[in-house]
Design a protein around this motif. Sequence first.
Motif: not given
Length: 318
Positions: A59-66, A152-155
């Motif tokens: 079961n794959f879950s995508n939750k992006g951000g930061a 991509g994300s900052a840092g």
Amino acid sequence: MKVKQLLKSLTVMAALCMGSAHAQVSVMLPANPGGGWDSTGRQAFQAMNQAGIYTGTVNFSNKGGAGGTIGLSDFQRAQKGKPDALAVFGAITVGAITLNSSPVDLSKFKPVARLTAEYLVLAVKADSPYKTLDDFVASLKSDPGATAVGGGSAGGVDHIALALLAQSAGVPVPKLNYIPQAGGADTVIGIINGTLKAGISGISEFQQFAQEGRIRILGITTAERMKGLDDIPTFKEAGYDVEIANWRGILGSIDMPEANHKEWVERFTKLSESKEWQAVLDKQGWDAYFLPGDAFGEFIQSESSRINQILKDAGLAK
């Protein structure tokens, strides 16, 4: 007769238990669909299935951000102690934790395997006036604020690569106009529609669009030109002392039982040796960068120190 019925019942129960265990395998992909982490997780398990190493459901879950910290924070909280809960992460996460003051603590997870390294490229629109890396740097020097660069994300490593390029070219890092994107696909869209003057990402996320003639790759962050990508010059060739790679790997849940941790380390070790995984590496342009279990944990510690020092030196973190 009763003995036969009992054995039959036990066999059925065992099968049901096995199916249930398979169904409980979950993988957190802390980014939007279509990016490097998403591809790494899904293709690793597809190759594992094809090689017969693990053939159960996932079961794959995508939750992006930061920089992956949102997804990993959720994983840290909700999957603690789960026997077959895994998450993909990478170098981007290390800097993002610092810059976002994230509660994620990488040292608490179970290190399973470092899988790949991917070098970065800087790309522009196909009809951009920037024909070479020097052309782009000249624009960066002239007006860094007007030279919007996506990644991509900052840092993360994309941001760090641009900061290192600016430092090498004598451009003040705080004046850079770096715009974090939700994923590699968003960076490509920004380049093509003109909202970004350039973008930085892993070669696998840009190569297809370069082959289609929609974007132009100006340079790559390897020490020497890559085999099969002989037409892409390195940053160092152009006189900019930048060499950096984005690595990706797998974490197990906090307090994952030792038996399960050992089993997943063994599975990913077998994966790293399989022809199915080698085919994925070849197709994606990823370098094999395997490191198992505790050795990977030691690497995470040293890499955290190294990346945070780069962020400080580049003026991106205090």
